[in-house]
Design a protein around this motif. Structure first.
Motif, PDB file in Angstrom:
ATOM      1  N   ARG A  54     -15.854 -30.069 -36.196  1.00 48.96           N
ATOM      2  CA  ARG A  54     -14.869 -28.994 -36.189  1.00 48.96           C
ATOM      3  C   ARG A  54     -14.594 -28.619 -34.746  1.00 48.96           C
ATOM      4  O   ARG A  54     -15.521 -28.505 -33.945  1.00 48.96           O
ATOM      5  N   ALA A  55     -13.344 -28.406 -34.418  1.00 50.26           N
ATOM      6  CA  ALA A  55     -12.989 -28.061 -33.044  1.00 50.26           C
ATOM      7  C   ALA A  55     -13.589 -26.710 -32.675  1.00 50.26           C
ATOM      8  O   ALA A  55     -13.584 -25.781 -33.481  1.00 50.26           O
ATOM      9  N   PRO A  56     -14.137 -26.584 -31.469  1.00 52.47           N
ATOM     10  CA  PRO A  56     -14.752 -25.317 -31.079  1.00 52.47           C
ATOM     11  C   PRO A  56     -13.719 -24.228 -30.815  1.00 52.47           C
ATOM     12  O   PRO A  56     -12.590 -24.505 -30.413  1.00 52.47           O
ATOM     13  N   ASP A  57     -14.108 -22.997 -31.060  1.00 52.64           N
ATOM     14  CA  ASP A  57     -13.266 -21.845 -30.806  1.00 52.64           C
ATOM     15  C   ASP A  57     -13.607 -21.315 -29.414  1.00 52.64           C
ATOM     16  O   ASP A  57     -14.715 -20.840 -29.176  1.00 52.64           O
ATOM     17  N   MET A  58     -12.685 -21.408 -28.472  1.00 49.56           N
ATOM     18  CA  MET A  58     -12.947 -21.030 -27.090  1.00 49.56           C
ATOM     19  C   MET A  58     -13.251 -19.538 -26.965  1.00 49.56           C
ATOM     20  O   MET A  58     -14.118 -19.130 -26.199  1.00 49.56           O
ATOM     21  N   HIS A  59     -12.567 -18.714 -27.721  1.00 52.61           N
ATOM     22  CA  HIS A  59     -12.774 -17.270 -27.644  1.00 52.61           C
ATOM     23  C   HIS A  59     -14.197 -16.901 -28.075  1.00 52.61           C
ATOM     24  O   HIS A  59     -14.892 -16.145 -27.387  1.00 52.61           O
ATOM     25  N   HIS A  60     -14.645 -17.448 -29.203  1.00 53.59           N
ATOM     26  CA  HIS A  60     -16.000 -17.169 -29.685  1.00 53.59           C
ATOM     27  C   HIS A  60     -17.040 -17.744 -28.723  1.00 53.59           C
ATOM     28  O   HIS A  60     -18.081 -17.122 -28.471  1.00 53.59           O
ATOM     29  N   GLY A  61     -16.776 -18.924 -28.169  1.00 52.80           N
ATOM     30  CA  GLY A  61     -17.713 -19.534 -27.232  1.00 52.80           C
ATOM     31  C   GLY A  61     -17.929 -18.695 -25.983  1.00 52.80           C
ATOM     32  O   GLY A  61     -19.050 -18.548 -25.495  1.00 52.80           O
ATOM     33  N   MET A  62     -16.860 -18.116 -25.452  1.00 51.53           N
ATOM     34  CA  MET A  62     -17.003 -17.258 -24.274  1.00 51.53           C
ATOM     35  C   MET A  62     -17.719 -15.956 -24.628  1.00 51.53           C
ATOM     36  O   MET A  62     -18.468 -15.424 -23.820  1.00 51.53           O
ATOM     37  N   GLU A  63     -17.499 -15.438 -25.836  1.00 52.63           N
ATOM     38  CA  GLU A  63     -18.222 -14.234 -26.251  1.00 52.63           C
ATOM     39  C   GLU A  63     -19.718 -14.506 -26.349  1.00 52.63           C
ATOM     40  O   GLU A  63     -20.533 -13.677 -25.945  1.00 52.63           O
ATOM     41  N   VAL A  64     -20.095 -15.674 -26.847  1.00 58.77           N
ATOM     42  CA  VAL A  64     -21.511 -16.034 -26.938  1.00 58.77           C
ATOM     43  C   VAL A  64     -22.092 -16.201 -25.544  1.00 58.77           C
ATOM     44  O   VAL A  64     -23.195 -15.729 -25.248  1.00 58.77           O
ATOM     45  N   ARG A  65     -21.367 -16.859 -24.651  1.00 62.45           N
ATOM     46  CA  ARG A  65     -21.856 -17.084 -23.292  1.00 62.45           C
ATOM     47  C   ARG A  65     -22.041 -15.768 -22.538  1.00 62.45           C
ATOM     48  O   ARG A  65     -22.975 -15.605 -21.761  1.00 62.45           O
ATOM     49  N   LEU A  66     -21.167 -14.801 -22.764  1.00 62.28           N
ATOM     50  CA  LEU A  66     -21.256 -13.508 -22.090  1.00 62.28           C
ATOM     51  C   LEU A  66     -22.197 -12.537 -22.793  1.00 62.28           C
ATOM     52  O   LEU A  66     -22.438 -11.444 -22.306  1.00 62.28           O
ATOM     53  N   GLY A  67     -22.714 -12.919 -23.959  1.00 63.56           N
ATOM     54  CA  GLY A  67     -23.662 -12.093 -24.682  1.00 63.56           C
ATOM     55  C   GLY A  67     -23.018 -11.047 -25.575  1.00 63.56           C
ATOM     56  O   GLY A  67     -23.679 -10.112 -26.001  1.00 63.56           O
TER      57      GLY A  67
END
Length: 141
Positions: free
Chosen positions: A117-130
């Motif tokens: 499944r293609a990754p969601d960039m918005h959710h990925g940045m939220e996870v990276r920023l905590g």
């Protein structure tokens, strides 16, 4: 043996294979996994030291210091999660590993999987920023 949630290995105790794995023991920490692997690492270190010494003799010690700083900077660079994966192209070009072609370069690509499944960039940045919990991409569990 255990204090709180951390598990500590003692030198005198028996090795617990189920808890620490097959190669994760005191003996595994001290001895190389295979004699061929030791000779490969020894030869790679020898040629790296020889190359470093030659560069220092030719260009001076500042060249190696600058190369080490560039390697530290380029090894930490990562692209934000999204459609394109991080490739560490600058670091590979600096270290010379760009020319190495291993089986991991063409086998078991996540894009070839049926469950990709293609990754969601918005959710990925939220996870990276905590700001969010969970894996960066649902494909990377």
């Amino acid at each position: 043996m255990a204090s709180g949630s951390s598990v500590k290995k003692e030198i005198g105790e028996n090795h617990d294979v189920l808890r620490f794995g097959v190669n994760d023991s005191v003996k595994g920490d001290l001895a190389p996994l295979h004699p061929l692997q030791a000779s490969v690492h020894k030869e790679a270190k020898f040629w790296a030291d020889k190359k470093r010494f030659g560069a220092e003799a030719t260009y001076g010690s500042a060249f190696n210091i600058r190369k080490d700083l560039d390697a530290q900077i380029l090894s930490k660079f990562q692209r934000p999660p999204g459609a394109l994966p991080s490739s560490m192209l600058g670091y590979e070009a600096l270290t010379g590993s760009l020319d190495d072609f291993g089986f991991e370069d063409y086998l078991n690509l996540p894009q070839d999987s049926d469950s990709f499944r293609a990754p969601d960039m918005h959710h990925g940045m939220e996870v990276r920023l905590g700001l969010s919990k969970g894996p960066i991409c649902p494909s990377f569990n």
